[in-house]
Design an enzyme around this catalytic site. Structure first.
Site, mmCIF file in Angstrom:
data_model
loop_
_atom_site.group_PDB
_atom_site.id
_atom_site.type_symbol
_atom_site.label_atom_id
_atom_site.label_comp_id
_atom_site.label_asym_id
_atom_site.label_seq_id
_atom_site.Cartn_x
_atom_site.Cartn_y
_atom_site.Cartn_z
ATOM 1 N N LYS A 126 40.582 33.887 51.922
ATOM 2 C CA LYS A 126 39.902 34.580 50.815
ATOM 3 C C LYS A 126 40.366 33.909 49.532
ATOM 4 O O LYS A 126 41.464 33.376 49.473
ATOM 5 C CB LYS A 126 40.330 36.053 50.765
ATOM 6 C CG LYS A 126 39.874 36.904 51.941
ATOM 7 C CD LYS A 126 38.722 37.810 51.516
ATOM 8 C CE LYS A 126 38.195 38.634 52.663
ATOM 9 N NZ LYS A 126 39.039 39.783 52.962
ATOM 10 N N HIS A 129 41.816 35.174 43.483
ATOM 11 C CA HIS A 129 40.917 35.447 42.364
ATOM 12 C C HIS A 129 41.641 36.126 41.202
ATOM 13 O O HIS A 129 42.829 36.445 41.299
ATOM 14 C CB HIS A 129 39.693 36.248 42.816
ATOM 15 C CG HIS A 129 40.029 37.563 43.451
ATOM 16 N ND1 HIS A 129 40.322 38.673 42.718
ATOM 17 C CD2 HIS A 129 40.133 37.913 44.759
ATOM 18 C CE1 HIS A 129 40.587 39.670 43.543
ATOM 19 N NE2 HIS A 129 40.484 39.231 44.791
ATOM 20 N N HIS A 132 44.134 38.967 41.381
ATOM 21 C CA HIS A 132 45.522 38.755 41.821
ATOM 22 C C HIS A 132 46.437 38.367 40.665
ATOM 23 O O HIS A 132 47.637 38.196 40.875
ATOM 24 C CB HIS A 132 45.599 37.638 42.876
ATOM 25 C CG HIS A 132 44.901 37.978 44.147
ATOM 26 N ND1 HIS A 132 43.803 37.288 44.597
ATOM 27 C CD2 HIS A 132 45.128 38.946 45.062
ATOM 28 C CE1 HIS A 132 43.396 37.812 45.742
ATOM 29 N NE2 HIS A 132 44.183 38.820 46.044
HETATM 30 N N1 ARG Z 1 47.315 41.613 50.940
HETATM 31 C C1 ARG Z 1 47.200 42.872 50.293
HETATM 32 C C2 ARG Z 1 45.933 42.895 49.439
HETATM 33 O O1 ARG Z 1 45.460 41.861 49.006
HETATM 34 C C3 ARG Z 1 48.388 43.191 49.405
HETATM 35 C C4 ARG Z 1 49.701 43.306 50.117
HETATM 36 C C5 ARG Z 1 50.762 43.951 49.279
HETATM 37 N N2 ARG Z 1 52.025 44.025 49.910
HETATM 38 C C6 ARG Z 1 52.344 44.850 50.929
HETATM 39 N N3 ARG Z 1 53.531 44.778 51.441
HETATM 40 N N4 ARG Z 1 51.471 45.709 51.385
HETATM 41 O O2 ARG Z 1 45.415 43.956 49.194
#
Ligand code: ARG
Length: 565
Positions: A126, A129, A132
């Protein structure tokens, strides 16, 4: 040399039943100058001493021996207020900054404590973007802030690299993938076929089943499938690393969701043993109705684990590996419920350290218009925004100062700094609208304004060769505009501390804007180069201190300052 604050603490120390750290924690900086420089609230003591706060303040005022650096001590309501003797204050502050240099503002309160910071956490295949941006730069800034305070920091990029979507991606790849295109433009190409998958799946329902089967094949370790997943993961990571390289942001660990694949069983067993796991419509859940929350789903009805299951496993792995003092999850507010549930599950499991798990939530970024050049779809690639920022900065420099040496490097610092600052400037919880005119503006409350002021400070310092700092008369700085600057400089260590207590880099951003505004006022009304030597050297000493503090503050935000602009 002791700071004024330390002198104040020592003066109070023998007269109250509190230790140094407790006094330090209580001391406040009054909201306005008429109220002095430091104030000690007596409300907490009032409970143990069973006396009104203003009476305690009055008694303290009588007992305390006034330190030399303090001009007077007054009781205002339930507070004991200390007014610094200005010349002393100025001397101590400026000498301290000069002596400590890049360490001014740091401390060792965090010594021996480990802080895990979970930030960025993009999802493979993905785009990285603009959404983030906050998690990435806020996490990075908090990392630097806590490190500055002596903590041992561990930055983790908890990649989203596991889940059914990767089964779907494999199906899409097998149908429409083109290796050459993917190698050339990995993420954009993978997103393209993934989007196509969803379109087609609306018509052909069997595609979803194929996707689930393909993910099952990854989980079961089928060679071909695992290889493809690994390939997607590798090309995504190298793309993320490239963009993070532009931001100069680094991680100590890249253990994402897939890392916890084989580490979930113990947690699930423990939940069972503790009687916390319930069956509900075939799924296994932890009931959280007592907290008015929907249940936390641990296993789906088909036995598959979820995002939350992997996060639970990660918490125990991190506890074991890093023996953390805290974990800070820098993640958008959309995941508020996820983290509330997660922390409650740990609490129900009986771990008191659940309270050391903190969701450092951030708001959303939206775009003012499509002027950012939205490419196909809705995602705005951070990469594109960064390059555009750098070229816009270069265009501004070409217009304002075409002769500037190292233009490319300067425009990189200015462009990237502007993007980072846009996400660090306001309280992190606030949603924000991204607009170029606001971000790249040399006069607004922007990083360019701070950088530009910094470059001007460097240039005036260079014009006055006085390497040994001769002839400084601090009393010349202990009034008016220069004293306003001195007072702000003195606040910096407290600012860093509040930024850490509130997990809020914007406290530093706001402070830096105030500092450069105050400096610019000083610079405007107090000529430096044309003054006679003693005044000139003294004012330069102030410039040098501002230079140090601006640079320290900006580096805690992860923003570089060019010496020339
Ligand atoms: N990958 C997830 C997202 O883009 C965020 C992860 C954040 N960290 C965690 N330990 N859940 O929504």
């Amino acid at each position: 040399m002791k700071t004024i604050k330390e002198e104040v603490i020592n003066a109070i120390l023998n007269h109250v039943n509190l230790d140094k750290n407790e006094i330090e924690r209580l001391i406040e900086i009054p909201p306005n100058d008429d109220m002095g420089d430091y104030s000690f609230p007596c409300f907490q003591l009032s409970k143990t001493l069973r006396k009104a706060p203003h009476i305690i303040a009055g008694e303290l005022a009588d007992k305390i021996t006034k330190p030399e650096c303090i001009e007077k001590i007054c009781v205002i309501g339930g507070y004991l207020n200390f007014y610094a003797e200005k010349v002393n204050f100025t001397t101590i502050v400026l000498k301290k900054i000069q002596e400590q240099g890049e360490n001014f503002g740091s401390s060792d309160v965090g010594k021996g404590k480990n802080i895990v910071l979970d930030y960025c956490a993009t999802n493979i295949a993905k785009p990285f973007h603009i959404g983030h941006l906050p998690t990435t730069v806020i996490g990075n800034s908090l990392y630097k802030i806590f490190k500055f305070l002596g903590y041992n920091c561990v930055g983790i990029n908890h990649l989203g690299d596991w889940g059914t979507q990767f089964g779907k991606l494999i199906v899409a790849y097998k149908k429409w993938g083109n290796n050459a295109e993917i190698e050339k433009n990995p993420i954009k190409e993978l997103v393209k076929i993934y989007v196509k998958f969803h379109k087609e799946a609306k018509i052909d329902k069997s595609l979803d089943d194929e996707g689930r089967a393909a993910f099952k094949a990854i989980e079961d370790g089928k060679d071909e499938y695992v290889k493809l997943w690994k390939w997607f993961r590798d090309i995504s990571i190298s793309e993320f690393k490239r963009i993070l390289g532009v931001l100069k942001i680094d991680f100590d660990s890249w253990n994402g969701e897939s890392f916890f694949n084989d580490k979930m069983e113990p947690v699930i067993n423990e939940l069972k043993e503790k009687g916390l796991l319930q069956e509900s419509q075939g799924a296994h859940i932890v009931d959280l109705s007592e907290f008015n929350m929907p249940p936390c789903i641990i296993l789906r009805s088909d036995g598959a684990t979820l995002y939350a299951t992997r996060d639970l496993a990660a918490i125990f792995y991190r506890k074991e590996t890093y023996d953390f003092h805290k974990i800070l999850y820098c993640v958008a507010t959309q995941q508020n419920l996820h983290f509330q549930q997660l922390f409650k599950v740990i609490e129900k499991m009986g771990y008191p350290w659940a309270e050391n798990l903190v969701h450092v939530a951030n708001g959303m970024i939206s775009l003012e218009s499509s002027s950012m050049g939205t490419r196909q779809g809705t995602a705005v690639f951070l990469d594109d925004v960064l390059s555009e920022a750098v070229s816009k900065a270069l265009a501004i420099i070409e217009e304002k100062n075409p002769e500037l040496e190292g233009k490319e490097e300067v425009s990189r610092m200015v462009g990237i700094g502007a993007i980072k600052f846009s996400a660090l400037k306001n309280k992190r919880i606030k949603d924000s609208v991204f607009a170029w005119e606001k971000v790249l503006n040399f006069e607004g409350e922007t990083s360019c304004y701070i950088q530009y002021t910094y470059a001007r400070i460097c240039s005036v310092i260079k014009k006055v060769e006085n390497s040994e700092d001769l002839g400084i008369n601090y009393s010349l700085l202990a009034e008016g505009d220069s004293y306003d600057v001195v007072k702000l400089l003195a606040k910096f260590p407290d600012i860093v501390e509040s930024a850490s207590n509130e997990y809020e880099p914007s406290i530093i951003s706001k402070y830096l804007i105030d500092l450069v505004q105050s400096y610019n006022k000083f610079y405007h009304f107090n000529p430096i180069l044309s003054s006679e030597d003693e005044l000139k050297y003294s004012r330069i000493a102030l410039c040098k201190a501002v230079k140090i503090v601006v640079k320290n503050g900006m580096s805690l935000l992860g923003i570089e300052c060019p010496e020339r602009m």
